[in-house]
Design an enzyme around this catalytic site. Structure first.
Site, PDB file in Angstrom:
ATOM      1  N   CYS A   1      -0.331   4.106   2.202  1.00 50.61           N
ATOM      2  CA  CYS A   1      -0.215   3.874   3.648  1.00 50.61           C
ATOM      3  C   CYS A   1       1.232   4.034   4.106  1.00 50.61           C
ATOM      4  O   CYS A   1       1.497   4.607   5.151  1.00 50.61           O
ATOM      5  CB  CYS A   1      -0.646   2.456   4.032  1.00 50.61           C
ATOM      6  N   ASP A   2       2.160   3.496   3.343  1.00 52.32           N
ATOM      7  CA  ASP A   2       3.532   3.378   3.822  1.00 52.32           C
ATOM      8  C   ASP A   2       4.535   4.270   3.086  1.00 52.32           C
ATOM      9  O   ASP A   2       5.698   4.337   3.469  1.00 52.32           O
ATOM     10  CB  ASP A   2       3.990   1.910   3.692  1.00 52.32           C
TER      11      ASP A   2
ATOM     12  N   CYS B   1       0.839  -1.201   0.000  1.00 53.14           N
ATOM     13  CA  CYS B   1       0.000   0.000   0.000  1.00 53.14           C
ATOM     14  C   CYS B   1       0.874   1.251   0.000  1.00 53.14           C
ATOM     15  O   CYS B   1       1.387   1.662   1.038  1.00 53.14           O
ATOM     16  CB  CYS B   1      -0.921  -0.024   1.224  1.00 53.14           C
TER      17      CYS B   1
END
Ligand SMILES: Cc1cc2nc3c(=O)[nH]c(=O)nc-3n(C[C@H](O)[C@H](O)[C@H](O)COP(=O)(O)OP(=O)(O)OC[C@H]3O[C@@H](n4cnc5c(N)ncnc54)[C@H](O)[C@@H]3O)c2cc1C
Lengths: 291, 100
Positions: free
Chosen positions: A132-133, A129
């Site tokens: 997200c990261d 992701c």
């Protein structure tokens, strides 16, 4: 005893929870990861009616707040099987929940590379992701593996954060990206991930060559697959693993399916939300009829 | 319940606490942090001790522990850092931080 247990807190499951809770049903949502489902990896959603441009995380958070403030409960557990009957059961890794109706909204799972080191290094350099990261890789070197639209989007997203992005693909994506810190590597696949505590480098190979590149992060973006095998013994699936449903009814009375996990033509947020609303309404009808 | 921390609470409930406590470094603008919150609430409801630190409000704690990316979870045992995990992780991995 719950009226309705919903498996999966993606857009379909959360929408079902909103509809069922507004009808005063006692609702439990079971989610194995985080609320929001697959859309949390989208930085921009521009086709959800009523929003000009909203991030997947914001959309998911709004839905989560909406569902839980209406009274739906959410537990973070993995649903492992279901049992049919007048009273039905959902069995998770931690508990068993009885209910009158079940809505399966398990969506799709990310496909993984299935190569040495991948599983162990999730959270230590391997990610599925980018939104997200991505922020963990400021001024670092990352690789994105995949040949589809989302791999290209991930590479572009990451190129604004990382100092350098390799886009590794079996297809030629040279035409699709022109940013100076993205290097497209065509006709290669990732073979092995090397690490000490964290990821250090990856081995990539083509039909006649192999090489090693140093990276701080590897983003896997190779698509999705169905994830309803848990329910296969009771629910009818098609040969690709999608749940066969008719107006959200599965082959079993009182068990419904909604969203991307269903056999259907268009897998999008609006169709997932639409399924969620219909599944909740059908589940309520079923409960009223069998009172 | 996750304890909403500040400097004083951090000193009392983390640094001077005998046993294991998980500290959640987060910020209101961080999407993945918001998504982690209900998961942490459940872990806390299951009996684990968790303290949340907003890195904007308590910058000095974040600097002291070298927090460069959030969400960041640090497990303290008897006031000392013993484990660290960065990013959005599922509940099983959060619970396993508390295990040996
Ligand atoms: C990068 C990206 C960008 C996208 N952009 C758009 C866009 O702009 N517009 C648009 O309309 N669509 C977009 N989509 C598609 C959209 O995300 C999906 O159609 C939508 O998420 C489907 O929702 P869902 O609720 O059916 O399933 P999902 O979102 O897949 O949610 C299913 C949930 O169920 C959980 N789950 C699965 N199995 C279990 C189990 N056994 N026990 C407990 N929980 C379980 C999963 O963890 C997950 O949270 C995008 C998708 C991606 C990946």
């Amino acid at each position: 005893m719950y009226d309705i247990v919903i498996i999966g807190a993606g857009i379909a499951g959360l929408t079902a929870a909103i509809y069922a809770s507004r009808a005063n049903k006692k609702v439990l949502i079971i989610e194995k990861q985080n609320y929001g489902g697959r859309i949390i990896s989208a930085p921009h959603v521009k086709n959800y009616p009523g929003f000009l441009d909203i991030s997947g995380v914001d959309l998911a958070t709004n839905l989560y707040v909406q569902a839980t403030s209406l009274g739906a409960e959410l537990v973070f557990e993995n649903a492992e099987s279901i049992q049919n009957g007048i009273n039905k059961k959902v069995i998770t890794d931690k508990h068993e929940y009885s209910c009158k109706a079940i809505i399966i909204a398990t969506g799709l799972d990310r496909r993984s590379l299935n190569i040495p080191g991948e599983k162990e290094l999730v959270g230590k350099g391997v990610s599925y992701c980018a939104t997200c990261d991505g922020n963990f890789y400021k001024d670092k070197v990352v690789a994105v593996v995949g040949g589809g639209k989302s791999a290209i989007e991930d590479a572009i997203y990451l190129s604004d954060i990382a100092s350098k992005v390799y886009l590794i693909s079996r297809k030629n994506l040279e035409e699709e990206v022109n940013k100076k810190n993205i290097e497209v590597i065509t006709n290669y696949s990732v073979d092995k991930i090397n690490s000490k505590d964290n990821i250090e480098s990856i081995d990539i190979k083509s039909s006649n060559d192999s090489k090693n590149i140093k990276v701080d992060g590897l983003f896997v973006s190779i698509g999705y697959e169905t994830s309803s095998e848990e329910f296969e013994s009771v629910i009818e699936l098609d040969d690709r693993g999608y749940i066969i449903s008719n107006n959200t009814h599965t082959n079993l009375d009182g068990i419904f399916a909604a969203g991307d996990c269903c056999k259907k033509d268009l897998r999008q947020l609006v169709t997932a939300a639409s399924d969620g609303a219909i599944a909740a309404t059908e589940a309520i009808k079923y409960i009223e009829k069998n009172r | 319940m996750v304890i909403e921390g500040n400097n004083e609470i951090f000193e009392k409930e983390v640094l001077n606490y005998e046993g294991k406590v998980l500290v959640d470094f987060n910020a209101t603008w961080c999407g993945p942090c918001r998504m982690l919150k209900p998961v942490l609430d459940q872990v806390a409801a299951n009996g684990k001790k968790i303290v949340a630190i907003d890195v904007d409000n308590d910058r000095d704690i974040a600097i002291k522990y070298n927090i460069s990316s959030i969400p960041c979870l640090i497990l303290f045992e008897n006031g000392k850092e013993v484990k660290r995990s960065v990013g959005l992780i599922p509940i099983n991995e959060i619970e396993s931080l508390f295990e040996e």
